[in-house]
Design a protein around this motif. Structure first.
Motif, PDB file in Angstrom:
ATOM      1  N   GLY A 274      -2.930 -55.251  51.470  1.00  0.00           N
ATOM      2  CA  GLY A 274      -2.495 -55.084  52.852  1.00  0.00           C
ATOM      3  C   GLY A 274      -1.632 -56.229  53.356  1.00  0.00           C
ATOM      4  N   TRP A 275      -2.073 -57.460  53.092  1.00  0.00           N
ATOM      5  CA  TRP A 275      -1.290 -58.613  53.552  1.00  0.00           C
ATOM      6  C   TRP A 275       0.013 -58.738  52.775  1.00  0.00           C
ATOM      7  CZ3 TRP A 275      -2.084 -59.648  58.159  1.00  0.00           C
ATOM      8  CH2 TRP A 275      -3.353 -59.674  58.716  1.00  0.00           C
ATOM      9  N   SER A 276       0.004 -58.347  51.496  1.00  0.00           N
ATOM     10  CA  SER A 276       1.238 -58.398  50.700  1.00  0.00           C
ATOM     11  C   SER A 276       2.248 -57.375  51.203  1.00  0.00           C
ATOM     12  CB  SER A 276       0.932 -58.162  49.224  1.00  0.00           C
ATOM     13  OG  SER A 276       0.141 -59.205  48.714  1.00  0.00           O
ATOM     14  N   PHE A 277       1.781 -56.159  51.503  1.00  0.00           N
ATOM     15  CA  PHE A 277       2.697 -55.161  52.062  1.00  0.00           C
ATOM     16  C   PHE A 277       3.251 -55.620  53.407  1.00  0.00           C
ATOM     17  CE2 PHE A 277       0.282 -51.689  49.578  1.00  0.00           C
ATOM     18  CZ  PHE A 277       1.163 -51.782  48.509  1.00  0.00           C
ATOM     19  N   THR A 278       2.405 -56.222  54.223  1.00  0.00           N
ATOM     20  CA  THR A 278       2.850 -56.723  55.526  1.00  0.00           C
ATOM     21  C   THR A 278       3.910 -57.810  55.356  1.00  0.00           C
ATOM     22  OG1 THR A 278       0.700 -56.208  56.514  1.00  0.00           O
ATOM     23  CG2 THR A 278       2.086 -57.797  57.681  1.00  0.00           C
ATOM     24  N   LEU A 279       3.628 -58.767  54.478  1.00  0.00           N
ATOM     25  CA  LEU A 279       4.592 -59.840  54.224  1.00  0.00           C
ATOM     26  C   LEU A 279       5.890 -59.280  53.646  1.00  0.00           C
ATOM     27  CD1 LEU A 279       5.121 -62.914  54.183  1.00  0.00           C
ATOM     28  CD2 LEU A 279       4.146 -62.933  51.870  1.00  0.00           C
ATOM     29  N   GLY A 280       5.768 -58.316  52.755  1.00  0.00           N
ATOM     30  CA  GLY A 280       6.960 -57.704  52.167  1.00  0.00           C
ATOM     31  C   GLY A 280       7.817 -57.011  53.208  1.00  0.00           C
ATOM     32  N   ILE A 281       7.180 -56.308  54.135  1.00  0.00           N
ATOM     33  CA  ILE A 281       7.941 -55.639  55.199  1.00  0.00           C
ATOM     34  C   ILE A 281       8.720 -56.672  56.010  1.00  0.00           C
ATOM     35  CG2 ILE A 281       7.706 -54.399  57.397  1.00  0.00           C
ATOM     36  CD1 ILE A 281       5.339 -52.853  56.040  1.00  0.00           C
ATOM     37  N   VAL A 282       8.048 -57.741  56.383  1.00  0.00           N
ATOM     38  CA  VAL A 282       8.704 -58.768  57.201  1.00  0.00           C
ATOM     39  C   VAL A 282       9.856 -59.428  56.428  1.00  0.00           C
ATOM     40  CG1 VAL A 282       8.374 -61.009  58.328  1.00  0.00           C
ATOM     41  CG2 VAL A 282       6.687 -59.201  58.643  1.00  0.00           C
ATOM     42  N   LEU A 283       9.580 -59.844  55.194  1.00  0.00           N
ATOM     43  CA  LEU A 283      10.593 -60.587  54.444  1.00  0.00           C
ATOM     44  C   LEU A 283      11.683 -59.696  53.867  1.00  0.00           C
ATOM     45  CD1 LEU A 283       8.399 -63.220  52.552  1.00  0.00           C
ATOM     46  CD2 LEU A 283       9.734 -63.513  54.660  1.00  0.00           C
ATOM     47  N   PHE A 284      11.300 -58.599  53.232  1.00  0.00           N
ATOM     48  CA  PHE A 284      12.293 -57.731  52.588  1.00  0.00           C
ATOM     49  C   PHE A 284      13.109 -56.989  53.639  1.00  0.00           C
ATOM     50  CE2 PHE A 284      13.893 -53.902  50.579  1.00  0.00           C
ATOM     51  CZ  PHE A 284      14.340 -54.351  49.350  1.00  0.00           C
ATOM     52  N   SER A 285      12.421 -56.150  54.411  1.00  0.00           N
ATOM     53  CA  SER A 285      13.159 -55.359  55.396  1.00  0.00           C
ATOM     54  C   SER A 285      13.763 -56.240  56.481  1.00  0.00           C
ATOM     55  CB  SER A 285      12.237 -54.304  56.021  1.00  0.00           C
ATOM     56  OG  SER A 285      11.845 -53.360  55.043  1.00  0.00           O
ATOM     57  N   GLY A 286      12.990 -57.221  56.941  1.00  0.00           N
ATOM     58  CA  GLY A 286      13.504 -58.118  57.977  1.00  0.00           C
ATOM     59  C   GLY A 286      14.772 -58.843  57.564  1.00  0.00           C
ATOM     60  N   SER A 287      14.800 -59.331  56.326  1.00  0.00           N
ATOM     61  CA  SER A 287      16.001 -60.043  55.862  1.00  0.00           C
ATOM     62  C   SER A 287      17.186 -59.089  55.741  1.00  0.00           C
ATOM     63  CB  SER A 287      15.735 -60.758  54.533  1.00  0.00           C
ATOM     64  OG  SER A 287      15.513 -59.841  53.480  1.00  0.00           O
ATOM     65  N   LEU A 288      16.928 -57.842  55.346  1.00  0.00           N
ATOM     66  CA  LEU A 288      18.035 -56.879  55.252  1.00  0.00           C
ATOM     67  C   LEU A 288      18.571 -56.515  56.635  1.00  0.00           C
ATOM     68  CD1 LEU A 288      16.886 -54.489  52.374  1.00  0.00           C
ATOM     69  CD2 LEU A 288      18.514 -56.388  52.281  1.00  0.00           C
ATOM     70  N   TYR A 289      17.678 -56.371  57.612  1.00  0.00           N
ATOM     71  CA  TYR A 289      18.146 -56.099  58.974  1.00  0.00           C
ATOM     72  C   TYR A 289      19.016 -57.246  59.478  1.00  0.00           C
ATOM     73  CZ  TYR A 289      14.352 -52.620  59.120  1.00  0.00           C
ATOM     74  OH  TYR A 289      13.508 -51.567  58.867  1.00  0.00           O
ATOM     75  N   LEU A 290      18.519 -58.457  59.302  1.00  0.00           N
ATOM     76  CA  LEU A 290      19.271 -59.617  59.778  1.00  0.00           C
ATOM     77  C   LEU A 290      20.588 -59.792  59.034  1.00  0.00           C
ATOM     78  CD1 LEU A 290      16.352 -62.170  60.284  1.00  0.00           C
ATOM     79  CD2 LEU A 290      17.701 -61.024  62.063  1.00  0.00           C
TER      80      LEU A 290
END
Length: 131
Positions: free
Chosen positions: A73-89
């Protein structure tokens, strides 16, 4: 406790993914170069995929809470923030160094899937032992 937290995170992530997807489809069309639009949409897709994975983790954790599910759960959460977040930015700002963060998020996704697989093996063994 982690089950309810993961359920809340999944619900909020799903809400955000829908909003960002709609914003991308309607608000960014014509403003971003096609390549950057693809980058943005990849972020949305992976956020959705892993929001659903997080929802599965939350439901499983209600039945059989455990360390492996928490890691997932925490890995998926971190992945969403880092992976998707970095792509959005990256897509919105054009700042290419953010692309260096994306693989760290991808690694977090991989850890999450591995932890979920480990949890499934543990659950299978437990069910087999009960027979």
């Amino acid at each position: 406790m982690p089950a309810s937290i993961f359920l809340l995170i999944a619900a909020l992530s799903g809400l955000i993914a829908v909003a960002l997807g709609a914003f991308g489809a309607h608000g960014l069309k014509g403003y971003l170069a096609p390549y950057l639009m693809d980058v943005y949409q990849t972020g949305v897709q992976y956020q959705f995929y892993h929001t659903l994975a997080l929802l599965v983790v939350a439901v499983l954790a209600l039945r059989e809470p455990g360390r492996a599910l928490s890691v997932a759960g925490w890995s998926f959460t971190l992945g969403i923030v880092l992976f998707s977040g970095s792509l959005y930015l990256l897509a919105l700002s054009g700042t290419h160094w953010l692309g260096a963060v994306t693989p760290i998020g991808g690694l977090a996704f991989l850890v999450g899937w591995a932890a979920l697989a480990y949890s499934a093996i543990q659950l299978s063994r437990k069910l087999n032992d009960a027979d």
